[in-house]
Scaffold this active site. Structure first.
Site, PDB file in Angstrom:
ATOM      1  CG  ASP A  48      17.455  78.256 -16.930  1.00 25.05           C
ATOM      2  OD1 ASP A  48      16.802  79.018 -17.676  1.00 25.05           O
ATOM      3  OD2 ASP A  48      18.629  77.903 -17.177  1.00 25.05           O
ATOM      4  CG  ASP A  87      14.947  75.752 -19.124  1.00 25.32           C
ATOM      5  OD1 ASP A  87      15.474  75.094 -20.039  1.00 25.32           O
ATOM      6  OD2 ASP A  87      15.018  76.993 -19.035  1.00 25.32           O
ATOM      7  CE  LYS A 117      13.885  76.435 -22.544  1.00 25.53           C
ATOM      8  NZ  LYS A 117      15.314  76.792 -22.435  1.00 25.53           N
ATOM      9  CD  GLU A 119      20.197  77.950 -21.979  1.00 23.85           C
ATOM     10  OE1 GLU A 119      21.402  78.283 -22.084  1.00 23.85           O
ATOM     11  OE2 GLU A 119      19.384  78.537 -21.237  1.00 23.85           O
ATOM     12  CD  GLU A 186      16.624  83.798 -24.790  1.00 25.99           C
ATOM     13  OE1 GLU A 186      16.518  82.611 -24.430  1.00 25.99           O
ATOM     14  OE2 GLU A 186      16.731  84.749 -23.983  1.00 25.99           O
TER      15      GLU A 186
END
Ligand code: KIV
Length: 305
Positions: A48, A87, A117, A119, A186
């Site tokens: 993204d 994402d 994916k 978060e 990250e």
């Protein structure tokens, strides 16, 4: 003819077991995806981050499911072999596991991706489990999760202090337990990401997490000098494609202004008899209306009824 098979999540996990470092890169469209695959990258993320590096937003927050699907489809069309990870954008999975599953399914069914994916760590474990149980491979993402940038108060390294380090570790382990096939770390200190990579059985893919991870992911535009607004500390620029484009485009514009482009090489010829016929028509026309237009502005005569 046998169909070329894509890299599978089992193969990605096997790379960790064999100690083979995993190179992952983002791509957002057909030509970049082709180039990344041709360069031998086994796993492509349609991140993204496209909100920032392609669409020009300040953060990834405005990116929608429709934006993502549009780009995922292009990347899938540009690849045959790479594992394509889509994402999940902000608000496509946070509301609840049901909605997250429906949106994850769209990425496979409509987009043609092989995995998604999302978060978040411990808080997203139930959602990850639900998606994985439906047969959709999930890549986790912990540490600095850009969709929560306002909560973090900026793009800050996560896990520098004991409490934060324990949180990042627990987040990664929770995702593995929930069935994630790999986890992105990250902006995490090297010592912590190395420890997490050793504890996880699935690959830890770092971005700004140092060399101790099982693999690395980078943003296409950062790596190639295509995004001028900001170059993250964790990026090494392998080329200055932005500068090369600027120079080439300026040369083109100069050539157009100077009458050096196009030449005969970039132009097309026509049948001489057709041209002669047009010129004759033009003569007839000038005879009837008394004017003599230049040949290239003449109006073809209407065919007789
Ligand atoms: O969106 C993205 O490109 C990402 C990477 C930074 C891991 O999430």
């Amino acid at each position: 003819m046998t169909k070329q098979c894509r890299v599978t999540t089992s193969e990605i996990k096997a790379m960790k077991r064999k100690g083979e470092p995993i190179a992952m890169l983002t791509a957002y469209d057909y030509p970049s995806a082709r180039l990344v695959e041709e360069a031998g990258v086994p796993m492509i993320l349609v991140g993204d981050t496209l909100g920032m590096v392609v669409l020009g937003y300040d953060t990834t927050l405005p990116v929608t499911m429709e934006d993502m699907l549009h780009h995922v489809k292009a990347v899938v069309r540009g690849t045959e072999r790479a594992l394509v990870v889509a994402d999940m954008p902000f608000m496509s999975f946070q509301v609840g596991p049901e909605e997250a599953l429906r949106n994850a399914g769209r990425f496979l069914q409509e987009g043609g991706a092989q995995a998604v994916k999302l978060e978040g760590g411990v808080i997203m474990a139930e959602t990850v489990r639900k998606i994985v149980d439906a047969g959709i491979p999930v890549m986790g993402h912990v540490g600095l999760t850009p969709q929560s940038v306002h909560q973090f108060g900026g793009w800050k390294v996560q896990g520098k202090r004991p409490q934060g380090a324990i949180r990042v570790m627990n987040d990664a382990l929770a995702l593995e337990q929930a069935g994630a096939f790999s986890v992105v770390l990250e902006l995490v200190p090297t010592a912590l990401s190395t420890l997490i990579s050793k504890r996880l059985r699935v690959p830890a893919i770092g971005i700004g997490a140092g060399p101790g991870c099982d693999g690395q992911v980078q943003v296409f535009h950062d790596l190639l000098g295509l995004y001028g607004d900001f170059v993250p500390k964790h990026t090494r620029q392998y080329a200055q494609i932005g500068e090369a484009i600027r120079t080439a485009v300026a040369e083109y514009a100069t050539d157009v202004r100077a009458g050096r482009f196009p030449t005969e090489d970039q132009s097309f010829s026509m049948d001489e008899s057709a041209l002669a016929e047009l010129l004759t028509t033009d003569d007839d026309d000038s005879a009837t209306n008394g004017s003599r237009r230049p040949a290239h502005l003449s109006i073809p005569a209407l065919p007789p009824r």
